[in-house]
Write an enzyme that holds these catalytic residues in place. Structure first.
Site, PDB file in Angstrom:
ATOM      1  N   ASP A  52       0.886  -1.301  -0.068  1.00 48.45           N
ATOM      2  CA  ASP A  52      -0.155  -0.146  -0.088  1.00 48.45           C
ATOM      3  C   ASP A  52       0.762   1.172   0.184  1.00 48.45           C
ATOM      4  O   ASP A  52       1.595   1.527   1.016  1.00 48.45           O
ATOM      5  CB  ASP A  52      -0.927  -0.150   1.288  1.00 48.45           C
ATOM      6  CG  ASP A  52      -1.664   1.345   1.378  1.00 48.45           C
ATOM      7  OD1 ASP A  52      -1.785   2.224   0.313  1.00 48.45           O
ATOM      8  OD2 ASP A  52      -2.309   1.362   2.721  1.00 48.45           O
ATOM      9  N   GLU A 130      32.804   5.663   1.617  1.00 53.03           N
ATOM     10  CA  GLU A 130      33.551   5.403   2.782  1.00 53.03           C
ATOM     11  C   GLU A 130      32.447   5.643   3.735  1.00 53.03           C
ATOM     12  O   GLU A 130      32.065   6.982   4.331  1.00 53.03           O
ATOM     13  CB  GLU A 130      34.632   6.492   2.968  1.00 53.03           C
ATOM     14  CG  GLU A 130      35.623   6.299   1.628  1.00 53.03           C
ATOM     15  CD  GLU A 130      36.736   7.224   1.737  1.00 53.03           C
ATOM     16  OE1 GLU A 130      37.031   7.864   2.728  1.00 53.03           O
ATOM     17  OE2 GLU A 130      37.328   7.532   0.632  1.00 53.03           O
ATOM     18  N   GLU A 132      31.154   6.387   7.647  1.00 57.12           N
ATOM     19  CA  GLU A 132      31.445   6.772   8.895  1.00 57.12           C
ATOM     20  C   GLU A 132      30.313   6.791   9.986  1.00 57.12           C
ATOM     21  O   GLU A 132      29.057   7.179   9.311  1.00 57.12           O
ATOM     22  CB  GLU A 132      32.282   8.076   9.022  1.00 57.12           C
ATOM     23  CG  GLU A 132      33.529   7.892   8.071  1.00 57.12           C
ATOM     24  CD  GLU A 132      34.241   9.531   8.181  1.00 57.12           C
ATOM     25  OE1 GLU A 132      35.128   9.514   7.948  1.00 57.12           O
ATOM     26  OE2 GLU A 132      33.542  10.530   8.532  1.00 57.12           O
ATOM     27  N   GLU A 187      37.758   5.872  13.757  1.00 58.78           N
ATOM     28  CA  GLU A 187      37.789   7.282  13.231  1.00 58.78           C
ATOM     29  C   GLU A 187      38.231   8.283  14.291  1.00 58.78           C
ATOM     30  O   GLU A 187      38.614   7.974  15.248  1.00 58.78           O
ATOM     31  CB  GLU A 187      36.410   7.837  12.554  1.00 58.78           C
ATOM     32  CG  GLU A 187      36.674   7.710  10.847  1.00 58.78           C
ATOM     33  CD  GLU A 187      37.456   8.692  10.387  1.00 58.78           C
ATOM     34  OE1 GLU A 187      38.167   9.415  11.036  1.00 58.78           O
ATOM     35  OE2 GLU A 187      38.099   8.338   9.227  1.00 58.78           O
ATOM     36  N   GLU A 194      34.836   3.743  11.070  1.00 57.44           N
ATOM     37  CA  GLU A 194      34.757   3.789   9.486  1.00 57.44           C
ATOM     38  C   GLU A 194      34.798   2.356   8.828  1.00 57.44           C
ATOM     39  O   GLU A 194      35.921   1.629   9.442  1.00 57.44           O
ATOM     40  CB  GLU A 194      35.643   4.636   8.921  1.00 57.44           C
ATOM     41  CG  GLU A 194      35.396   4.727   7.263  1.00 57.44           C
ATOM     42  CD  GLU A 194      36.508   5.820   6.675  1.00 57.44           C
ATOM     43  OE1 GLU A 194      36.371   6.914   6.905  1.00 57.44           O
ATOM     44  OE2 GLU A 194      36.897   5.493   5.599  1.00 57.44           O
ATOM     45  N   HIS A 243      32.035   9.914   2.175  1.00 59.66           N
ATOM     46  CA  HIS A 243      32.636  10.479   0.892  1.00 59.66           C
ATOM     47  C   HIS A 243      32.513   9.326  -0.073  1.00 59.66           C
ATOM     48  O   HIS A 243      32.584   8.063   0.057  1.00 59.66           O
ATOM     49  CB  HIS A 243      34.386  10.403   1.090  1.00 59.66           C
ATOM     50  CG  HIS A 243      34.648  11.296   2.495  1.00 59.66           C
ATOM     51  ND1 HIS A 243      36.069  11.160   2.872  1.00 59.66           N
ATOM     52  CD2 HIS A 243      33.999  12.038   3.000  1.00 59.66           C
ATOM     53  CE1 HIS A 243      35.999  12.147   3.898  1.00 59.66           C
ATOM     54  NE2 HIS A 243      34.845  12.540   4.002  1.00 59.66           N
ATOM     55  N   ARG A 314      43.176  17.825   1.672  1.00 58.06           N
ATOM     56  CA  ARG A 314      41.745  17.180   2.240  1.00 58.06           C
ATOM     57  C   ARG A 314      40.918  18.144   2.579  1.00 58.06           C
ATOM     58  O   ARG A 314      39.849  17.936   3.015  1.00 58.06           O
ATOM     59  CB  ARG A 314      42.036  16.384   3.486  1.00 58.06           C
ATOM     60  CG  ARG A 314      42.363  14.797   2.872  1.00 58.06           C
ATOM     61  CD  ARG A 314      42.707  13.981   4.081  1.00 58.06           C
ATOM     62  NE  ARG A 314      42.516  12.529   3.951  1.00 58.06           N
ATOM     63  CZ  ARG A 314      43.578  11.660   3.187  1.00 58.06           C
ATOM     64  NH1 ARG A 314      44.645  12.506   3.001  1.00 58.06           N
ATOM     65  NH2 ARG A 314      43.141  10.502   3.021  1.00 58.06           N
ATOM     66  N   GLU A 331      36.961  11.892  -5.764  1.00 58.69           N
ATOM     67  CA  GLU A 331      36.494  11.738  -4.497  1.00 58.69           C
ATOM     68  C   GLU A 331      35.427  12.888  -3.840  1.00 58.69           C
ATOM     69  O   GLU A 331      35.982  14.231  -3.718  1.00 58.69           O
ATOM     70  CB  GLU A 331      37.340  11.443  -3.276  1.00 58.69           C
ATOM     71  CG  GLU A 331      36.885  11.260  -1.790  1.00 58.69           C
ATOM     72  CD  GLU A 331      37.858  11.295  -0.728  1.00 58.69           C
ATOM     73  OE1 GLU A 331      39.204  10.959  -1.013  1.00 58.69           O
ATOM     74  OE2 GLU A 331      37.577  11.480   0.466  1.00 58.69           O
ATOM     75  N   ARG A 333      33.481  14.826  -1.266  1.00 62.77           N
ATOM     76  CA  ARG A 333      33.749  14.730   0.374  1.00 62.77           C
ATOM     77  C   ARG A 333      32.344  15.351   1.032  1.00 62.77           C
ATOM     78  O   ARG A 333      32.310  15.105   2.302  1.00 62.77           O
ATOM     79  CB  ARG A 333      34.981  15.319   0.807  1.00 62.77           C
ATOM     80  CG  ARG A 333      36.092  14.642   0.284  1.00 62.77           C
ATOM     81  CD  ARG A 333      37.391  15.238   0.834  1.00 62.77           C
ATOM     82  NE  ARG A 333      37.467  15.390   2.301  1.00 62.77           N
ATOM     83  CZ  ARG A 333      38.108  14.633   3.201  1.00 62.77           C
ATOM     84  NH1 ARG A 333      38.572  13.621   2.530  1.00 62.77           N
ATOM     85  NH2 ARG A 333      38.138  14.757   4.397  1.00 62.77           N
TER      86      ARG A 333
HETATM   87  N1  GLU Z   1      34.758  12.686   9.319  1.00 63.79           N
HETATM   88  C1  GLU Z   1      35.235  13.451   8.428  1.00 63.79           C
HETATM   89  C2  GLU Z   1      33.876  14.146   7.538  1.00 63.79           C
HETATM   90  O1  GLU Z   1      33.087  14.676   8.239  1.00 63.79           O
HETATM   91  C3  GLU Z   1      36.093  12.770   7.486  1.00 63.79           C
HETATM   92  C4  GLU Z   1      37.534  12.202   7.753  1.00 63.79           C
HETATM   93  C5  GLU Z   1      38.257  11.641   7.081  1.00 63.79           C
HETATM   94  O2  GLU Z   1      39.093  12.319   6.230  1.00 63.79           O
HETATM   95  O3  GLU Z   1      38.054  10.360   6.937  1.00 63.79           O
HETATM   96  O4  GLU Z   1      33.912  14.070   6.409  1.00 63.79           O
HETATM   97 MG    MG Z   2      36.968   8.852   7.399  1.00 62.83          MG
END
Ligand code: GLU
Ligand code: MG
Length: 442
Positions: A52, A130, A132, A187, A194, A243, A314, A331, A333
Site C-alpha cells: 500500500d 566511505e 562513517e 575514526e 569507519e 565520501h 583534504r 572523491e 567529500r
Molecule cells: N569525518 C570527516 C567528515 O566529516 C572525514 C574524516 C576523513 O577524512 O576520513 O567528512
Molecule cells: Mg574517514
C-alpha cells in the site's frame, strides 16, 4: 550474482529459508520491507506481492495506493544476523504501478533511469563509499545516549578502541552477504568508526549502502550499543561523512585516467569535476539531507565547506586520490551517510555528465589549506561555499533544472515539501543554546 526465478525457488527450499524480506526505500532513504514466508515464493518471483504505497513516505496518494514489488533477483542474500535455522533472506525490489510501468517515485528507479542515460553513452558509473558512523551506549530503557566509553582516535586499537568487536562482527557478517571489506578502523572522534567496502556499479553501491546501514545498526544493537549515521551527533568533535569515490568506465576501461593528461587525468575527468562543482550547491539538499547535516559542514572538522578541488588537499570538497590507472577516481567529500543513497548517486552522476556534455573545465586546483584562508583570500580565488543550512539548500535545489529533472517531478515535489516541513519544525523550536545565550543577559 545473476539468479533466475528457479534459482531463487531452489535456494529457498534447499537452504532452510523460511522468511523472505522484500525491501525497498522511501524517498528519504528509509529502508522498508514486507516479510513473507516461503509459502509465497512463487508470488515473490512473479512480481505479485503488493504494498500500500499511500502509507510510504513520499510514495502515492490514497486513491492510487496499490503497488507491486518486482524483486531484483541478483540481490538475493541470507541475513546472517537472523537465526541460523529457518533462515531469513532478503530481496531488494523495484516498485511498479498496477499497469506494469515502473513507479517514478521509487528512488531506485530514479537512479536506474540516470544510469541508463550514462549507459546510452557507453558508460558504467562506479562508486566506492566511505561510511562513517558512531557507536553510543544506550540507557536503561535501551534508548541512545551520546555517551561512549571509548576514548580512542584515528586508527587506535583495543583496549582503547571499544568498538573493535562490533566492527569485527559487522565485517564478518557483511562478508557473508558478499561484501568485500577493504578497510575498517576507528575514526578521529570518540566512538566514531569507519568501514569501507569495495566499489561497485552505482546501483549495487546504493543497495550496499542501504544494507550496510541496516547491518551496522542491527549488530550494534545486539551488543547493547546504538549505531547512528546522524551526520553530527555531538558538537565540537568530527561528524560522520560518506565520501563517495566516483569513476566512469567504458568497455571495462576507466575513462578518468589518461597517462598523457595533466596529473594523469582525462579531459572527461576534468569536465566531470567541473559539472559536480557547478551543481553541488543545488544537490546538497540530497547528499546532505538533514537540518543536522549542515552542522557537520563547518570549518575545523575535516568536513568540506568550500567549493574547490585538489589532487591531495583534504580541505577541498573534491579530492583526487593518488591512485591512477583503473583506480583513478574523483572523491566527493560532502555527502553524509544519512542521505538516500539512490538519489544521492543519481544527482552526483547527473552533475558530472552535465559537465561532460557541456565540455566544462574546472577552476584551477587549490593546493593551500582553504580552512586557514580569510574570506577575502577565498573571494580572490573565486571559492564559493556550500549552503549553510537546509533551507538554503532546498532553495538552491529548486533553481537547478538539471537536478530537478534528474529527480523527476514526483520525487522533487515530495522531497522538497518534506524538507521544507522539516525546516519549519526546526526553526520554530527554542533550543538550549538560546536559553544559555539570552536568558540571563536579556
Ligand atoms: N569525518 C570527516 C567528515 O566529516 C572525514 C574524516 C576523513 O577524512 O576520513 O567528512
Ligand atoms: Mg574517514
Amino acid at each position: 550474482m545473476k539468479y533466475t526465478k528457479e534459482d531463487i525457488v531452489r535456494m529457498v527450499n534447499e537452504e532452510d529459508i523460511e522468511f523472505i524480506r522484500l525491501q525497498f526505500t522511501d524517498i528519504f532513504g528509509q529502508l522498508k520491507n514486507v516479510a513473507v514466508t516461503k509459502s509465497q515464493i512463487e508470488k515473490v518471483v512473479n512480481n505479485q506481492i503488493m504494498i500500500d504505497g499511500s502509507s510510504i513516505e513520499g510514495f502515492t496518494r490514497i486513491h492510487e495506493s496499490d503497488q507491486y514489488l518486482h524483486p531484483d533477483l541478483s540481490t538475493f542474500a541470507v541475513l546472517p544476523w537472523m537465526p541460523a535455522k529457518r533462515k531469513t533472506a532478503r530481496l531488494i525490489c523495484n516498485v511498479y504501478n498496477p499497469d506494469g510501468t515502473p513507479f517514478i517515485g521509487d528512488p531506485r528507479y530514479v537512479l536506474k533511469h540516470t544510469l541508463d542515460r550514462a549507459a546510452k553513452l557507453g558508460y558504467t558509473f562506479n562508486v566506492g563509499p566511505e561510511m562513517e558512523f558512531f557507536l553510543f551506549e544506550t540507557d536503561e530503557k535501551g534508548l541512545p545516549t551520546t555517551r561512549t566509553a571509548d576514548a580512542a582516535s584515528y586508527f587506535d586499537m583495543a583496549p582503547i578502541d571499544h568498538g573493535g568487536d562490533v566492527r569485527r562482527e559487522i565485517c564478518l557478517m557483511l562478508e557473508e552477504m558478499g561484501f568485500e571489506i577493504e578497510a575498517s578502523h576507528h575514526e578521529v572522534a570518540e566512538g566514531q568508526h569507519e568501514i569501507d567496502f569495495k566499489y561497485a556499479d552505482a546501483l549495487t553501491a546504493a543497495d550496499n549502502i542501504s544494507t550496510f546501514r541496516m547491518a551496522v545498526k542491527t549488530i550494534a544493537q545486539s551488543h547493547g550499543l546504538h549505531a547512528t549515521f546522524m551526520p553530527k551527533p555531538v558538537f565540537g568533535i568530527n561528524g560522520s561523512g560518506m565520501h563517495v569515490n566516483m569513476s566512469l568506465s567504458k568497455d571495462g576501461k576507466n575513462i578518468f585516467f589518461d597517462p598523457e593528461g595533466e596529473k594523469g587525468l582525462s579531459k572527461e575527468a576534468y569536465s566531470f569535476i567541473a559539472g559536480v562543482l557547478e551543481h553541488v550547491r543545488s544537490f546538497a539538499a540530497i547528499t546532505n539531507p538533514l537540518v543536522n547535516s549542515y552542522k557537520r559542514l563547518v570549518p575545523g572538522y575535516e568536513a568540506p565547506c568550500y567549493l574547490a578541488w585538489s589532487a591531495s588537499n583534504r580541505s577541498a570538497l573534491i579530492r583526487i586520490p593518488a591512485a591512477r590507472g583503473q583506480s583513478t577516481r574523483v572523491e566527493l567529500r560532502c555527502p553524509d551517510p544519512a542521505c538516500n543513497p539512490y538519489l544521492a548517486l543519481a544527482v552526483c552522476l547527473a552533475a558530472g555528465l552535465d559537465g561532460m556534455e557541456r565540455g566544462l573545465t574546472p577552476p584551477a586546483e587549490i593546493t593551500e589549506n582553504i580552512f586557514t584562508m580569510t574570506e577575502k583570500e577565498r573571494k580572490a580565488h573565486g571559492i564559493a561555499s556550500l549552503p549553510g543550512n537546509l533551507l538554503e539548500a532546498v532553495d538552491l535545489l529548486e533553481q537547478d533544472k538539471v537536478i530537478v529533472d534528474t529527480l523527476g517531478d514526483h520525487v522533487f515535489e515530495s522531497y522538497t515539501a518534506g524538507k521544507r516541513a522539516e525546516w519549519d519544525e526546526y526553526r520554530t523550536r527554542v533550543t538550549d543554546w538560546e536559553r544559555q545565550r539570552y536568558m540571563i543577559v536579556y
